[in-house]
Design a protein around this motif. Structure first.
Motif, mmCIF file in Angstrom:
data_model
loop_
_atom_site.group_PDB
_atom_site.id
_atom_site.type_symbol
_atom_site.label_atom_id
_atom_site.label_comp_id
_atom_site.label_asym_id
_atom_site.label_seq_id
_atom_site.Cartn_x
_atom_site.Cartn_y
_atom_site.Cartn_z
ATOM 1 N N SER A 119 0.389 -30.710 -24.113
ATOM 2 C CA SER A 119 -0.429 -29.519 -23.897
ATOM 3 C C SER A 119 0.445 -28.416 -23.312
ATOM 4 C CB SER A 119 -1.575 -29.841 -22.929
ATOM 5 O OG SER A 119 -2.095 -28.674 -22.359
ATOM 6 N N ARG A 169 -0.521 -27.848 -19.631
ATOM 7 C CA ARG A 169 0.020 -28.814 -18.672
ATOM 8 C C ARG A 169 1.526 -28.666 -18.517
ATOM 9 N NH1 ARG A 169 -4.317 -31.538 -21.086
ATOM 10 N NH2 ARG A 169 -3.068 -32.744 -22.557
ATOM 11 N N THR A 225 -5.717 -21.733 -11.167
ATOM 12 C CA THR A 225 -6.827 -21.241 -11.975
ATOM 13 C C THR A 225 -6.644 -19.762 -12.294
ATOM 14 O OG1 THR A 225 -8.324 -22.883 -11.037
ATOM 15 C CG2 THR A 225 -9.342 -20.962 -12.023
ATOM 16 N N PRO A 244 -13.082 -25.884 -13.504
ATOM 17 C CA PRO A 244 -13.238 -27.255 -14.003
ATOM 18 C C PRO A 244 -12.229 -27.603 -15.104
ATOM 19 C CG PRO A 244 -15.378 -26.215 -13.782
ATOM 20 C CD PRO A 244 -14.348 -25.140 -13.575
ATOM 21 N N THR A 245 -11.872 -26.642 -15.932
ATOM 22 C CA THR A 245 -10.889 -26.873 -16.991
ATOM 23 C C THR A 245 -9.513 -27.132 -16.391
ATOM 24 O OG1 THR A 245 -12.139 -25.442 -18.489
ATOM 25 C CG2 THR A 245 -9.849 -25.888 -19.077
ATOM 26 N N SER A 276 -8.905 -28.205 -13.367
ATOM 27 C CA SER A 276 -8.987 -29.489 -12.665
ATOM 28 C C SER A 276 -8.818 -30.656 -13.632
ATOM 29 C CB SER A 276 -10.316 -29.609 -11.914
ATOM 30 O OG SER A 276 -10.322 -28.722 -10.831
ATOM 31 N N ARG A 277 -9.342 -30.519 -14.820
ATOM 32 C CA ARG A 277 -9.197 -31.571 -15.832
ATOM 33 C C ARG A 277 -7.717 -31.720 -16.235
ATOM 34 N NH1 ARG A 277 -9.865 -36.236 -17.913
ATOM 35 N NH2 ARG A 277 -9.956 -36.351 -20.157
ATOM 36 N N HIS A 278 -7.049 -30.598 -16.453
ATOM 37 C CA HIS A 278 -5.621 -30.648 -16.775
ATOM 38 C C HIS A 278 -4.830 -31.304 -15.640
ATOM 39 C CE1 HIS A 278 -5.498 -28.490 -20.570
ATOM 40 N NE2 HIS A 278 -6.244 -27.530 -20.069
ATOM 41 N N GLU A 290 -5.921 -33.408 -13.412
ATOM 42 C CA GLU A 290 -6.261 -34.822 -13.331
ATOM 43 C C GLU A 290 -5.459 -35.629 -14.358
ATOM 44 O OE1 GLU A 290 -7.846 -38.498 -12.274
ATOM 45 O OE2 GLU A 290 -7.578 -36.629 -11.176
ATOM 46 N N LEU A 291 -5.287 -35.102 -15.541
ATOM 47 C CA LEU A 291 -4.487 -35.792 -16.554
ATOM 48 C C LEU A 291 -3.031 -35.903 -16.104
ATOM 49 C CD1 LEU A 291 -5.997 -34.224 -19.781
ATOM 50 C CD2 LEU A 291 -6.220 -36.590 -19.020
ATOM 51 N N ARG A 314 -2.986 -38.581 -13.272
ATOM 52 C CA ARG A 314 -3.083 -39.945 -13.806
ATOM 53 C C ARG A 314 -1.789 -40.380 -14.480
ATOM 54 N NH1 ARG A 314 -8.433 -39.367 -16.805
ATOM 55 N NH2 ARG A 314 -7.096 -40.025 -18.502
#
Length: 101
Positions: A13, A16, A49, A57-58, A60-62, A64-65, A68
């Protein structure tokens, strides 16, 4: 054991990859962080952000990936989350990729 597939997907991405580049030099990219030096405490999600121009939220999702996959560490201070790049994990992935290919 490190999940190399998950790490590779995390890097698939542009967003990311940008986050990882910025976190490599947080003082350069986020000098205006008022809550503390970004190279010491990490970068606040709010600043990421704003820089990305995306919804929280978008972003935060990036993040989180990336977390992980092991490329970033998160730290919660009060209601704020701060992220730092895990240089050892990034170097390990680069070494693995170089050895594998």
């Amino acid at each position: 054991m490190t999940d190399r597939i998950e790490q590779s997907k995390a890097l698939a991405s542009d967003v990311r990859q940008s986050i990882l580049r910025w976190l490599a030099e947080p003082a350069r990219h986020f000098p205006h962080q008022s809550s503390g030096p970004p190279e010491e405490i990490g970068v606040c999600v709010t600043l990421l952000t704003e820089k990305l121009g995306m919804a929280q939220p978008t972003v935060s999702r990036h993040l989180e990936l990336l977390r992980r996959a092991g490329f970033v560490r998160a730290r919660k201070v009060g209601r704020w989350s701060y992220y730092q790049r895990d240089e050892a994990a990034v170097a390990d992935y680069k070494d693995w990729l170089n050895d594998t290919l």
